[in-house]
Design an enzyme around this catalytic site. Sequence first.
Site, PDB file in Angstrom:
ATOM      1  N   HIS A  63       0.819  -1.227   0.000  1.00 59.15           N
ATOM      2  CA  HIS A  63       0.000   0.000   0.000  1.00 59.15           C
ATOM      3  C   HIS A  63       0.845   1.266   0.000  1.00 59.15           C
ATOM      4  CE1 HIS A  63      -4.059  -1.797   0.724  1.00 59.15           C
ATOM      5  NE2 HIS A  63      -3.275  -2.842   0.981  1.00 59.15           N
TER       6      HIS A  63
ATOM      7  N   ASP B  80       3.499   9.462  -0.942  1.00 67.06           N
ATOM      8  CA  ASP B  80       2.296   8.745  -0.519  1.00 67.06           C
ATOM      9  C   ASP B  80       2.066   7.588  -1.485  1.00 67.06           C
ATOM     10  OD1 ASP B  80       0.051   8.345   1.071  1.00 67.06           O
ATOM     11  OD2 ASP B  80      -0.588  10.431   0.961  1.00 67.06           O
TER      12      ASP B  80
HETATM   13  C1  GDG Z   1      -2.193   4.167   3.368  1.00 68.22           C
HETATM   14  C2  GDG Z   1      -1.153   4.784   2.421  1.00 68.22           C
HETATM   15  C3  GDG Z   1      -2.803   4.604   0.559  1.00 68.22           C
HETATM   16  C4  GDG Z   1      -9.091  10.464   7.242  1.00 68.22           C
HETATM   17  N1  GDG Z   1      -9.512  11.279   8.220  1.00 68.22           N
HETATM   18  C5  GDG Z   1     -10.683  10.803   8.660  1.00 68.22           C
HETATM   19  C6  GDG Z   1     -10.997   9.672   7.909  1.00 68.22           C
HETATM   20  N2  GDG Z   1      -9.995   9.483   7.059  1.00 68.22           N
HETATM   21  C7  GDG Z   1      -9.910   8.394   6.085  1.00 68.22           C
HETATM   22  C8  GDG Z   1      -9.993   8.953   4.699  1.00 68.22           C
HETATM   23  C9  GDG Z   1      -9.246   7.902   3.895  1.00 68.22           C
HETATM   24  C10 GDG Z   1      -8.239   7.336   4.884  1.00 68.22           C
HETATM   25  O1  GDG Z   1      -8.644   7.745   6.178  1.00 68.22           O
HETATM   26  C11 GDG Z   1      -6.834   7.875   4.641  1.00 68.22           C
HETATM   27  O2  GDG Z   1      -6.304   7.226   3.526  1.00 68.22           O
HETATM   28  P1  GDG Z   1      -5.014   7.787   2.757  1.00 68.22           P
HETATM   29  O3  GDG Z   1      -4.885   6.994   1.504  1.00 68.22           O
HETATM   30  O4  GDG Z   1      -5.196   9.217   2.468  1.00 68.22           O
HETATM   31  O5  GDG Z   1      -3.783   7.630   3.723  1.00 68.22           O
HETATM   32  P2  GDG Z   1      -3.132   6.488   4.723  1.00 68.22           P
HETATM   33  O6  GDG Z   1      -3.959   6.334   5.939  1.00 68.22           O
HETATM   34  O7  GDG Z   1      -1.726   6.925   4.936  1.00 68.22           O
HETATM   35  O8  GDG Z   1      -3.168   5.094   3.897  1.00 68.22           O
HETATM   36  C12 GDG Z   1      -1.860   5.543   1.317  1.00 68.22           C
HETATM   37  C13 GDG Z   1      -3.711   3.853   1.523  1.00 68.22           C
HETATM   38  O9  GDG Z   1      -2.961   3.214   2.557  1.00 68.22           O
HETATM   39  C14 GDG Z   1      -4.551   2.791   0.796  1.00 68.22           C
HETATM   40  O10 GDG Z   1      -3.737   1.910   0.063  1.00 68.22           O
HETATM   41  O11 GDG Z   1      -3.604   5.387  -0.311  1.00 68.22           O
HETATM   42  O12 GDG Z   1      -0.919   6.085   0.421  1.00 68.22           O
HETATM   43  O13 GDG Z   1      -0.270   5.643   3.141  1.00 68.22           O
HETATM   44  O14 GDG Z   1     -10.104   6.862   3.504  1.00 68.22           O
HETATM   45  O15 GDG Z   1     -11.353   9.089   4.370  1.00 68.22           O
HETATM   46  N3  GDG Z   1     -12.136   8.986   8.085  1.00 68.22           N
HETATM   47  C15 GDG Z   1     -12.993   9.455   9.050  1.00 68.22           C
HETATM   48  N4  GDG Z   1     -12.720  10.527   9.835  1.00 68.22           N
HETATM   49  C16 GDG Z   1     -11.587  11.222   9.684  1.00 68.22           C
HETATM   50  O16 GDG Z   1     -11.351  12.188  10.416  1.00 68.22           O
HETATM   51  N5  GDG Z   1     -14.170   8.807   9.216  1.00 68.22           N
END
Ligand code: GDG
Length: 498
Positions: free
Chosen positions: A171, A384
Amino acid sequence: MAQRRDRLIVVSNRLPFIFRCGDNGRWHLEAGGGGLITALLPVLRNRGGVWIGWPGSAEDAPDLSAELAAAGADAGYTLQAVPLTAEEVRNFYEGFANEIIWPLFHDMQLLCNFDPAYWRTYREVNRKYARIVDAAASPRDFVWVHDYHLMNVAADLRALGCRSRLGFFLHIPFPSPDIYLKLPWRKELLEALLHYDLIGFQTTRDRRNFLQCVRVLLEDTEIEGRGQVLQVAAAGRRVRVGHFPISIDFNAFMGQASALEVAARAAELHRLLPKRKLILGIDRLDYTKGIPLRLKAFHTVLTRYPELRERISLIQVVVPSREDIREYTDLKTEIEQLVGKINGSFVDPGGWVPVWYVYRSLSRLDLLAYYRAADIALVTPLRDGMNLVAKEYCACSIEEDCALILSEFAGAAEQLARGAILVNPYDVEGVADAIHRAFRMGGEERQARMRGMRRSIRRQDVFWWVDSFLRAAIAKDLRAFPGLPGAGDEPHAEYVSV
Ligand code: GDG
């Protein structure tokens, strides 16, 4: 007697349910969230299967296996916990995974602590996962292992004699050889990865980096094929290597963002912050997300383009994460100082506040409302794997009348390059100029860009991601393998025999 179907066995560091101790001292199960869970649940629900992972508490938590079995029965698949001791959590999870692989694979080698004890525990814990998987899997099952915590599991499974097909998805990014070569256990880890039958990366860049490392470190390397999935021979093994950009449940986000309740909450935000464009940043507290540089860029835009003062506000949501680690508390302090500096320099008493800073996790409703209310999203990670926030923002932009500023070092940039305003997050003045450009962009251009991005995310949504990975995993012959992305005539993964 009914014949047992081939099953999908998902293995990840954590289970989709976690054990939590409430304020009353009682332990209970809580459903986890996030992209991976949303993606895989419908497939497991339809086909049945097993999810193996750590329930998120040290081994001294009480035995909740009955609750876990009940939660699995409700969800339609089996949950199996991998218990970890406090020391294993410290050396394997906090140590090897979060103090070595996480910073190294995000190009931040100076933050790594290459403690040999971490590597020893990583190998032991991966063996522990492998033993539990081996006991659960039959040769006809497909085992899909997720992420950087579990790179050694396939090698351990093969050593135990496991004959199931094995797939792995990373990921986070895979670094270039210049960076990867710093890892003291670089060769062992690469060789271990080659025991999977299919290795999936988020982007072509990650796949290229991986293949370059294989060429540099291993002998007799051959790479064949073209397109999304390649065949690689190295160190006496043959493996498929592909790129599969993870995505979101686009229709669910769009549908939920259209709800009246969300529209009302978004309108309320605009009422509270009237007559200005709202710029949104939402990130987990993490040094890879580039929050301090983003705040400096926002400071620069207000200095460089004074006409934007009182006409823009930045809403920066930071979701608490890994708060017991020093780097993370230092980062929080730095962010708060920068917010204070910007607001102290520009705030208009009784009126305009330049930065709205929110340090907490948002409810789903608030998250959707922020996405819907924002005129510009500012997604500027230093590195990322993908960044789902960028995709979720586009899905929720129902009117298609808004702009996405996106770091060229986010995996999502490969797919959204034509619609987003791409920036180098280290270039503070460049990001400031991008904010100015997004502010001034005409409605027609904004809509055309957003429409294109939404079309692409809708076409390659999270179900497409699962389908394309599973199809690549089960294809017998790559020459007979149809172009994976969007191959509409292929059966959906839920019906494909894995
Ligand atoms: C890893 C990789 C890759 C965020 N704040 C809240 C909330 N979120 C949810 C978002 C989104 C998720 O969390 C964050 O996903 P990201 O992809 O932006 O980042 P990572 O957590 O670092 O994820 C990344 C991912 O894995 C998948 O393969 O894209 O690059 O680092 O879904 O919506 N959800 C809620 N409240 C919040 O305050 N409910």
